[in-house]
Design an enzyme around this catalytic site. Structure first.
Site, PDB file in Angstrom:
ATOM      1  N   GLN A 110       0.843  -1.199   0.000  1.00 36.32           N
ATOM      2  CA  GLN A 110       0.000   0.000   0.000  1.00 36.32           C
ATOM      3  C   GLN A 110       0.880   1.251   0.000  1.00 36.32           C
ATOM      4  O   GLN A 110       0.367   2.365  -0.041  1.00 36.32           O
ATOM      5  CB  GLN A 110      -0.898   0.008   1.238  1.00 36.32           C
ATOM      6  N   ASN A 111       2.205   1.060   0.071  1.00 36.03           N
ATOM      7  CA  ASN A 111       3.122   2.202   0.129  1.00 36.03           C
ATOM      8  C   ASN A 111       3.437   2.718  -1.270  1.00 36.03           C
ATOM      9  O   ASN A 111       3.387   1.968  -2.244  1.00 36.03           O
ATOM     10  CB  ASN A 111       4.408   1.804   0.845  1.00 36.03           C
ATOM     11  N   VAL A 112       3.800   3.987  -1.333  1.00 40.90           N
ATOM     12  CA  VAL A 112       4.096   4.622  -2.626  1.00 40.90           C
ATOM     13  C   VAL A 112       5.563   5.036  -2.702  1.00 40.90           C
ATOM     14  O   VAL A 112       5.960   5.800  -3.568  1.00 40.90           O
ATOM     15  CB  VAL A 112       3.182   5.854  -2.863  1.00 40.90           C
ATOM     16  N   ASP A 113       6.394   4.490  -1.767  1.00 41.33           N
ATOM     17  CA  ASP A 113       7.777   4.971  -1.630  1.00 41.33           C
ATOM     18  C   ASP A 113       8.798   4.228  -2.489  1.00 41.33           C
ATOM     19  O   ASP A 113       9.957   4.631  -2.563  1.00 41.33           O
ATOM     20  CB  ASP A 113       8.205   4.951  -0.148  1.00 41.33           C
ATOM     21  N   HIS A 128      -1.385   1.321  -4.447  1.00 43.40           N
ATOM     22  CA  HIS A 128      -1.730   2.753  -4.432  1.00 43.40           C
ATOM     23  C   HIS A 128      -0.824   3.577  -5.334  1.00 43.40           C
ATOM     24  O   HIS A 128      -0.660   4.773  -5.127  1.00 43.40           O
ATOM     25  CB  HIS A 128      -1.665   3.286  -2.989  1.00 43.40           C
ATOM     26  N   CYS A 160       2.759  19.674 -17.246  1.00 44.97           N
ATOM     27  CA  CYS A 160       2.740  18.848 -18.452  1.00 44.97           C
ATOM     28  C   CYS A 160       3.083  19.731 -19.658  1.00 44.97           C
ATOM     29  O   CYS A 160       2.949  20.959 -19.605  1.00 44.97           O
ATOM     30  CB  CYS A 160       1.347  18.238 -18.619  1.00 44.97           C
ATOM     31  N   PRO A 210       3.583  -4.199  15.720  1.00 43.94           N
ATOM     32  CA  PRO A 210       4.020  -4.017  17.111  1.00 43.94           C
ATOM     33  C   PRO A 210       2.873  -4.183  18.116  1.00 43.94           C
ATOM     34  O   PRO A 210       3.092  -4.617  19.238  1.00 43.94           O
ATOM     35  CB  PRO A 210       4.543  -2.576  17.154  1.00 43.94           C
ATOM     36  N   ALA A 242       9.064  -4.705  12.166  1.00 45.46           N
ATOM     37  CA  ALA A 242       9.175  -5.464  10.916  1.00 45.46           C
ATOM     38  C   ALA A 242      10.607  -5.949  10.724  1.00 45.46           C
ATOM     39  O   ALA A 242      10.847  -7.112  10.391  1.00 45.46           O
ATOM     40  CB  ALA A 242       8.734  -4.585   9.747  1.00 45.46           C
TER      41      ALA A 242
HETATM   42 ZN   LIG Z   1      -1.137  17.091 -20.324  1.00 45.68          ZN
END
Ligand SMILES: [Zn+2]
Length: 257
Positions: free
Chosen positions: A105-108, A123, A152, A218, A236
């Site tokens: 679920q992380n975007v890192d 995600h 853009c 935890p 973890a």
């Molecule tokens: Zn564009």
């Protein structure tokens, strides 16, 4: 399937070895040790930025420059982060043939940075920007510098290719994640309570399809009392590190039943 002996990590590792087909589901908790605070909690992003004001698609469409105040902080924090021992341990488990995929679920991007190859980004990720008008995509580093708002070629303000509140999960990631959940032998849930819809479906689908659910958090979560078979209480990196060491033991890799 409760952990009976004195060492629940060893018991869980044995289940992973015996059942195989391990699929991992990770959330913000796994990246905390890399210096990325989880969104919720007193140090989290949502304590500083109200998500309804800063993290919805509607907010982005209405006032992208304002939303970029929050996004810039996320891109900076994640861009400077390095994978920790938990990310590296999961990559090692994939290399050993124990784990077959990570749903995050992380975007890192830290699982890929650690060497994991099969990563389903539920995600999206911050490495890519997308135009909400013409759908053109760009690597973030090519278009964004601190203090600026990325544009853009068509002139629109670009959005990171992450799932904001009010946006659907990318259909391919959703399909792949559900397929992994339906067919895995063990779902290893790390650093998440998977309460946000539809990520919350993944542990339930795995459980209903006959998988064992092993949770590393935890503290107990709502999963612990519902779908979790074994809760390994700890960080973890601590728990995954111990598991990887166990899998280096030849007895563990070829269980004698
Ligand atoms: Zn564009």
């Amino acid at each position: 399937m409760r952990a009976g002996g004195s060492d629940p990590i060893r018991e869980a590792a044995r289940i992973l070895a015996e059942r195989g087909n391990v699929v991992v589901l990770t959330g913000a908790g796994i990246s905390v040790e890399s210096g990325i605070p989880s969104f919720r909690g007193s140090q989290g992003m949502w304590a500083k930025y109200d998500p309804m004001e800063y993290a919805t698609l509607h907010a982005f469409m209405q006032s992208p420059r304002k939303v970029w105040e929050m996004l810039a902080e996320m891109v900076s924090v994640c861009g400077g982060a390095k994978p920790n021992a938990a990310h590296r341990g999961l990559a090692a488990l994939e290399e050993m043939g124990v784990a077959r995929a990570v749903i995050t679920q992380n975007v890192d991007g830290l699982h890929q940075a650690a060497g994991s190859r099969r990563v389903i980004e539920y995600h999206g990720n911050l490495d890519e920007l997308i135009c909400v008008s013409c759908w053109k995509r760009y690597p973030t580093r090519d278009r964004w510098t601190p203090g600026s708002v990325p544009l853009c070629d068509c002139g629109e303000i670009l959005k990171p290719n992450v799932v904001l509140f009010g946006e659907p999960i990318p259909w391919l990631a959703q399909e792949q994640a559900e397929e992994e959940a339906r067919t895995c032998g063990v779902l290893l849930v790390i650093g998440t309570s998977a309460q946000v819809s539809p990520a919350c479906d993944i542990p339930r689908i795995a459980k209903e399809s006959g998988a064992a659910v092993v949770e590393i958090n935890p503290e107990p979560t709502p999963l612990t009392a519902s779908v979790t078979d074994i809760h390994l209480r700890g960080t973890a990196s601590g728990v995954i590190g111990a598991m990887v060491r166990m899998f280096h033991d030849p007895d563990m890799r070829s269980p004698k039943g």
